[in-house]
Design a protein around this motif. Structure first.
Motif, PDB file in Angstrom:
ATOM      1  N   THR A  36       0.838  -1.199   0.000  1.00  0.00           N
ATOM      2  CA  THR A  36       0.000   0.000   0.000  1.00  0.00           C
ATOM      3  C   THR A  36       0.873   1.250   0.000  1.00  0.00           C
ATOM      4  N   SER A  39       2.885   1.691  -3.396  1.00  0.00           N
ATOM      5  CA  SER A  39       1.991   2.049  -4.500  1.00  0.00           C
ATOM      6  C   SER A  39       1.273   3.378  -4.248  1.00  0.00           C
ATOM      7  N   ARG A  42      -2.525   3.140  -4.034  1.00  0.00           N
ATOM      8  CA  ARG A  42      -3.314   2.642  -5.164  1.00  0.00           C
ATOM      9  C   ARG A  42      -3.650   1.171  -5.032  1.00  0.00           C
TER      10      ARG A  42
END
Length: 109
Positions: A36, A39, A42
């Motif tokens: 998490t 990214s 995302r």
């Protein structure tokens, strides 16, 4: 456990992020949080997806179990896994570079 050679080709987003985060060995719960974070929020990976991907990649020799204290399993990327990750990174960069045409406007003008 029987090792199945990784066949190459495009990776799923889950595979890519698991390998990317395993550049620093980690355990399942830590991986979910790191994916998490890496990214930028995302990608949120649940335990079912994560452990399915970990089992598959372990069988393919892309990752290895480095520690198992009964409660927590720690995984690390193998040299084969790092090579596959770097190939995928190059492939994704090629896609981005090919998309530069979009910056030039509509081709049909």
């Amino acid at each position: 456990m029987t090792t199945i050679k990784y066949a190459g080709g495009p990776m799923t987003e889950a595979m890519y992020y698991v390998l990317l985060t395993l550049m620093n060995p980690s355990h399942g719960y830590g991986l979910m949080n790191e994916i998490t974070e890496v990214s930028n929020g995302r990608v949120h990976m649940g335990p079912g997806t994560l452990y399915g991907v970990l089992a598959r990649m372990q069988k393919e020799g892309l990752i290895v179990l480095t520690e198992n204290d009964g409660r927590r399993k720690t995984y690390a990327i193998t040299s084969e896994g790092e090579q596959a990750l770097r190939q995928e990174y190059k492939r994704l960069n090629s896609l981005i570079n090919d998309g530069e045409i979009l910056k030039e406007g509509d081709l049909h003008d």
